[in-house]
Scaffold this motif. Structure first.
Motif, PDB file in Angstrom:
ATOM      1  N   ALA A  52       0.828  -1.210   0.000  1.00 57.31           N
ATOM      2  CA  ALA A  52       0.000   0.000   0.000  1.00 57.31           C
ATOM      3  C   ALA A  52       0.860   1.256   0.000  1.00 57.31           C
ATOM      4  CB  ALA A  52      -0.916  -0.001   1.214  1.00 57.31           C
ATOM      5  N   LEU A  53       1.979   1.223   0.725  1.00 58.17           N
ATOM      6  CA  LEU A  53       2.882   2.375   0.774  1.00 58.17           C
ATOM      7  C   LEU A  53       3.464   2.658  -0.607  1.00 58.17           C
ATOM      8  CD1 LEU A  53       4.403   4.500   2.447  1.00 58.17           C
ATOM      9  CD2 LEU A  53       6.150   2.766   2.930  1.00 58.17           C
ATOM     10  N   GLY A  54       3.971   1.620  -1.297  1.00 57.58           N
ATOM     11  CA  GLY A  54       4.579   1.813  -2.618  1.00 57.58           C
ATOM     12  C   GLY A  54       3.585   2.253  -3.670  1.00 57.58           C
ATOM     13  N   ILE A  55       2.445   1.584  -3.741  1.00 62.45           N
ATOM     14  CA  ILE A  55       1.438   1.916  -4.755  1.00 62.45           C
ATOM     15  C   ILE A  55       0.835   3.299  -4.474  1.00 62.45           C
ATOM     16  CG2 ILE A  55      -0.803   1.243  -5.707  1.00 62.45           C
ATOM     17  CD1 ILE A  55       0.007  -1.675  -5.152  1.00 62.45           C
ATOM     18  N   GLY A  56       0.618   3.594  -3.185  1.00 62.60           N
ATOM     19  CA  GLY A  56       0.076   4.906  -2.840  1.00 62.60           C
ATOM     20  C   GLY A  56       1.015   6.030  -3.229  1.00 62.60           C
ATOM     21  N   LEU A  57       2.321   5.854  -2.992  1.00 62.19           N
ATOM     22  CA  LEU A  57       3.294   6.874  -3.375  1.00 62.19           C
ATOM     23  C   LEU A  57       3.337   7.053  -4.896  1.00 62.19           C
ATOM     24  CD1 LEU A  57       6.397   6.249  -1.060  1.00 62.19           C
ATOM     25  CD2 LEU A  57       5.003   8.307  -1.183  1.00 62.19           C
ATOM     26  N   ALA A  58       3.399   5.930  -5.625  1.00 63.74           N
ATOM     27  CA  ALA A  58       3.482   6.015  -7.083  1.00 63.74           C
ATOM     28  C   ALA A  58       2.229   6.653  -7.671  1.00 63.74           C
ATOM     29  CB  ALA A  58       3.686   4.617  -7.673  1.00 63.74           C
ATOM     30  N   SER A  59       1.077   6.403  -7.067  1.00 66.19           N
ATOM     31  CA  SER A  59      -0.172   6.973  -7.573  1.00 66.19           C
ATOM     32  C   SER A  59      -0.263   8.476  -7.303  1.00 66.19           C
ATOM     33  CB  SER A  59      -1.372   6.268  -6.935  1.00 66.19           C
ATOM     34  OG  SER A  59      -1.348   4.880  -7.198  1.00 66.19           O
ATOM     35  N   SER A  60       0.403   8.938  -6.237  1.00 72.80           N
ATOM     36  CA  SER A  60       0.279  10.342  -5.855  1.00 72.80           C
ATOM     37  C   SER A  60       1.341  11.234  -6.491  1.00 72.80           C
ATOM     38  CB  SER A  60       0.349  10.477  -4.330  1.00 72.80           C
ATOM     39  OG  SER A  60       1.588  10.007  -3.847  1.00 72.80           O
ATOM     40  N   ILE A  61       2.339  10.643  -7.151  1.00 79.19           N
ATOM     41  CA  ILE A  61       3.422  11.423  -7.759  1.00 79.19           C
ATOM     42  C   ILE A  61       3.216  11.487  -9.268  1.00 79.19           C
ATOM     43  CG2 ILE A  61       5.916  11.585  -8.134  1.00 79.19           C
ATOM     44  CD1 ILE A  61       6.306  10.091  -5.506  1.00 79.19           C
ATOM     45  N   ARG A  62       3.207  12.669  -9.805  1.00 76.20           N
ATOM     46  CA  ARG A  62       2.998  12.853 -11.242  1.00 76.20           C
ATOM     47  C   ARG A  62       4.152  12.216 -12.023  1.00 76.20           C
ATOM     48  NH1 ARG A  62       1.974  18.864 -13.157  1.00 76.20           N
ATOM     49  NH2 ARG A  62       0.178  18.484 -11.778  1.00 76.20           N
ATOM     50  N   GLY A  63       3.796  11.471 -13.080  1.00 76.55           N
ATOM     51  CA  GLY A  63       4.799  10.840 -13.920  1.00 76.55           C
ATOM     52  C   GLY A  63       5.190   9.440 -13.484  1.00 76.55           C
ATOM     53  N   ARG A  64       4.627   8.948 -12.392  1.00 75.30           N
ATOM     54  CA  ARG A  64       4.939   7.600 -11.917  1.00 75.30           C
ATOM     55  C   ARG A  64       3.823   6.644 -12.329  1.00 75.30           C
ATOM     56  NH1 ARG A  64       8.629  10.033 -11.790  1.00 75.30           N
ATOM     57  NH2 ARG A  64       9.970  10.702 -10.075  1.00 75.30           N
ATOM     58  N   ASN A  65       4.217   5.409 -12.656  1.00 76.83           N
ATOM     59  CA  ASN A  65       3.280   4.364 -13.040  1.00 76.83           C
ATOM     60  C   ASN A  65       3.119   3.405 -11.860  1.00 76.83           C
ATOM     61  OD1 ASN A  65       2.317   1.766 -14.026  1.00 76.83           O
ATOM     62  ND2 ASN A  65       2.555   2.612 -16.079  1.00 76.83           N
ATOM     63  N   PRO A  66       1.891   3.192 -11.353  1.00 79.03           N
ATOM     64  CA  PRO A  66       1.730   2.301 -10.192  1.00 79.03           C
ATOM     65  C   PRO A  66       2.261   0.889 -10.432  1.00 79.03           C
ATOM     66  CG  PRO A  66      -0.269   3.561 -10.559  1.00 79.03           C
ATOM     67  CD  PRO A  66       0.631   3.835 -11.739  1.00 79.03           C
ATOM     68  N   LEU A  67       2.149   0.362 -11.669  1.00 79.99           N
ATOM     69  CA  LEU A  67       2.621  -0.992 -11.952  1.00 79.99           C
ATOM     70  C   LEU A  67       4.139  -1.055 -11.992  1.00 79.99           C
ATOM     71  CD1 LEU A  67       1.939  -3.918 -12.685  1.00 79.99           C
ATOM     72  CD2 LEU A  67       1.877  -3.224 -15.088  1.00 79.99           C
ATOM     73  N   ILE A  68       4.771  -0.071 -12.647  1.00 83.93           N
ATOM     74  CA  ILE A  68       6.226  -0.092 -12.819  1.00 83.93           C
ATOM     75  C   ILE A  68       6.944   0.438 -11.582  1.00 83.93           C
ATOM     76  CG2 ILE A  68       8.147   0.850 -14.179  1.00 83.93           C
ATOM     77  CD1 ILE A  68       6.270   0.898 -16.595  1.00 83.93           C
ATOM     78  N   ASP A  69       6.421   1.522 -10.995  1.00 87.50           N
ATOM     79  CA  ASP A  69       7.103   2.175  -9.875  1.00 87.50           C
ATOM     80  C   ASP A  69       6.539   1.780  -8.512  1.00 87.50           C
ATOM     81  OD1 ASP A  69       8.800   3.939 -11.545  1.00 87.50           O
ATOM     82  OD2 ASP A  69       6.883   4.811 -12.147  1.00 87.50           O
ATOM     83  N   GLY A  70       5.247   1.413  -8.444  1.00 87.45           N
ATOM     84  CA  GLY A  70       4.624   1.130  -7.157  1.00 87.45           C
ATOM     85  C   GLY A  70       5.036  -0.199  -6.560  1.00 87.45           C
ATOM     86  N   PHE A  71       5.230  -1.199  -7.401  1.00 85.34           N
ATOM     87  CA  PHE A  71       5.684  -2.497  -6.907  1.00 85.34           C
ATOM     88  C   PHE A  71       7.208  -2.493  -6.750  1.00 85.34           C
ATOM     89  CE2 PHE A  71       1.571  -3.518  -8.783  1.00 85.34           C
ATOM     90  CZ  PHE A  71       1.024  -4.339  -7.818  1.00 85.34           C
ATOM     91  N   GLY A  72       7.720  -3.445  -5.988  1.00 85.27           N
ATOM     92  CA  GLY A  72       9.160  -3.573  -5.812  1.00 85.27           C
ATOM     93  C   GLY A  72       9.618  -3.456  -4.371  1.00 85.27           C
ATOM     94  N   LEU A  73       8.831  -2.800  -3.511  1.00 83.20           N
ATOM     95  CA  LEU A  73       9.230  -2.683  -2.100  1.00 83.20           C
ATOM     96  C   LEU A  73       9.287  -4.049  -1.425  1.00 83.20           C
ATOM     97  CD1 LEU A  73       7.316   0.487  -0.802  1.00 83.20           C
ATOM     98  CD2 LEU A  73       9.705   0.286  -1.464  1.00 83.20           C
ATOM     99  N   VAL A  74       8.326  -4.908  -1.747  1.00 83.45           N
ATOM    100  CA  VAL A  74       8.313  -6.254  -1.162  1.00 83.45           C
ATOM    101  C   VAL A  74       9.549  -7.030  -1.598  1.00 83.45           C
ATOM    102  CG1 VAL A  74       7.070  -8.444  -1.059  1.00 83.45           C
ATOM    103  CG2 VAL A  74       5.803  -6.289  -1.009  1.00 83.45           C
TER     104      VAL A  74
END
Length: 498
Positions: free
Chosen positions: A193-215
């Motif tokens: 939730a932390l990663g996807i939430g951050l990626a969704s709230s930052i302009r230019g970020r993709n939730p699939l590419i940038d939001g995943f990966g913390l785990v």
């Protein structure tokens, strides 16, 4: 009060459903192959019910306390836009959640018993928790800066392979298992939730590419730190007990007796959850200076978390650990290893298909990918990868081969596939490798590995018994990235076809 009771009933049924694949596989083998009721079967069945009860109480406590408070804190920090504050919060969440991770507690206790006290359970958990906290803070920075995840993963796993060359044999399997169990019932929802939430709230970020990966990062770094810890622990060498003696020691230490022991265990669970409580209260009152929305509800939630953890660990000792050891003993009695391989494959596939964290991540991935990924296909690929991984891990125990060669070879394959795979799948694939081992699967698989190593002549429980969870984490990455590469190639062929 109808809401909490209804929630508990739902969580209890959910936990029973997650146990059902294990029960079906074990019952099938007992009925068709062994044709007998296992010794201590009633105690094992009671243990399974206690595990389900503990998981239900624990999940209900999370829903009342940690999850809503943690999400609210993450949203408030994201709105403030302070990078140091976000990284500090990421570290605190990673550390406090992993310290209370039930699967890590189980593996650490097994490691202490089997190493005859040389590996300290609390020290091991603190090392893993600090590692996860630091790497979550780094992962938050990566999302904010927009760095590609594959360079982090390639560099990280190249370091893992390098450290493995120099690490003592006694610690390698345990180190990889410690990485595999850090992301489970507590950590995955919060970290994802932390990663996807951050990626969704930052302009230019993709939730699939940038939001995943913390785990994925949370799985990788403990492998390095625990191997370094083992290098210090075993720097003076020292003799080791036989596999049978160590298995017996592990079995003896798992027996709880008396009211005093129960009270001490309950206080131990309180100690495990205190880091999360302190983290939440510190950031809520010390940083944001806002009171909790419903203090009574949150307090009840924390109490349920502690009681649920206690019931979970008690159920492990009565149910899942004995089942794993019993199945290992019964399967080895046959003249062929075929049934051992078949049981390993069936347990790996069945338990993964029912894994709740995998269901959650698959659904999030399907939503973030906008049709490019199907959640059911992902679940099948991951379940196949876990089944293959556990089967290969069992073969390593049977053959007595060094885990170094298998692990290094597996991650070299992962690195190559990472460089070839399409960018959209890389972060998700590594995250899926981290969520495949649940609070139910880990104790059973760990007990199976320890049971096999304890029953086969010439095997050491500490050297050979650990490592199955590591294989279960590697091969889902292989199957998911291979599938993505194949689908991309087929799409190119279709475009070129007349």
């Amino acid at each position: 009060m109808a809401g909490p009771f209804k929630g508990f009933a739902h969580a209890f049924l959910h936990a029973l459903r997650n146990l059902l694949p294990i029960i079906l596989v074990v019952a099938t083998f007992q009925a068709l192959l062994f044709r007998e009721w296992p010794e201590g079967g009633l105690a094992m069945a009671s243990g399974l019910l206690i595990v389900a009860m503990g998981v239900a109480l624990f999940l209900q406590g999370l829903e009342l306390s940690i999850f809503p408070v943690g999400k609210r804190l993450a949203n408030q920090f994201a709105r403030r836009g302070s990078l140091p504050l976000l990284m500090t919060f990421g570290f605190a969440i990673g550390f406090s959640a992993v310290v209370a991770e039930p699967a890590l507690i189980a593996v650490a206790e097994q490691a202490t018993a089997i190493s005859e006290g040389r590996i300290d359970a609390l020290t091991l958990r603190l090392i893993v928790a600090v590692s996860v906290g630091l790497v979550i803070a780094l992962g938050v920075l990566r999302v904010i800066l927009g760095h590609p995840i594959h360079w982090y993963m390639i560099t990280g796993y190249a370091t893992v392979v390098l450290v493995t060359f120099f690490a003592p044999n006694e610690i390698v399997g345990l180190a990889y298992d410690s990485g595999g169990v850090t992301t489970n019932i507590v950590t995955v929802p919060l970290i994802a939730a932390l990663g996807i939430g951050l990626a969704s709230s930052i302009r230019g970020r993709n939730p699939l590419i940038d939001g995943f990966g913390l785990v994925a990062l949370a799985v990788m770094v403990p492998m390095i730190s625990v191997q370094l810890y083992g290098t210090l622990v075993y720097a003076d060498g020292g003799s080791m007990a036989s596999g049978a003696e160590l298995a017996s020691t592990a079995g003896e230490t798992s027996k709880a007796s008396g009211l005093l022991s129960m009270i001490l265990d309950l206080f131990g669970m309180l100690r495990d959850v205190l880091p999360i409580i302190f983290t939440v209260l510190f950031f809520q009152y010390g940083i944001l200076r806002h009171p909790l929305a419903s203090p009574l509800r949150v307090s009840v939630g924390f109490a349920l978390v502690i009681i649920g953890l206690y019931a979970f660990v008690l159920g492990l000792k009565l149910g899942l650990f004995p089942i794993g050891r019993s199945m290992a003993e019964q399967l080895i009695a046959f003249d062929t290893w075929l049934w051992v391989y078949l049981f390993a494959f069936a347990i790996g596939f069945a338990t993964t298909m029912a894994e709740p964290a995998l269901l959650a991540v698959g659904q999030q991935a399907e939503e973030a990918a906008a049709g490019r990924i199907q959640g059911n296909v992902i679940r099948l690929l991951v379940a196949l990868g876990v089944a293959i991984g556990i089967t290969i891990g069992v073969h390593r125990i049977i053959s007595g081969d060094s885990i170094h060669h298998y692990i290094i070879g597996g991650y070299m394959l992962v690195i190559v596939l990472t460089m070839l795979a399409p960018r959209y799948i890389v972060a998700l694939a590594f995250d899926l490798g981290g969520v495949t081992t649940s609070e139910v699967t880990v104790p059973l698989v760990t007990a199976l590995g320890i049971g096999l190593a304890g029953q086969i002549d010439g095997r050491s429980v500490l050297l050979d018994g650990f490592g199955l969870i590591a294989f279960a984490s590697i091969f889902p990455i292989v199957t998911v990235t291979s599938y993505a590469i194949l689908m991309e190639k087929m799409a190119h062929w279709r475009e070129r076809a007349p």
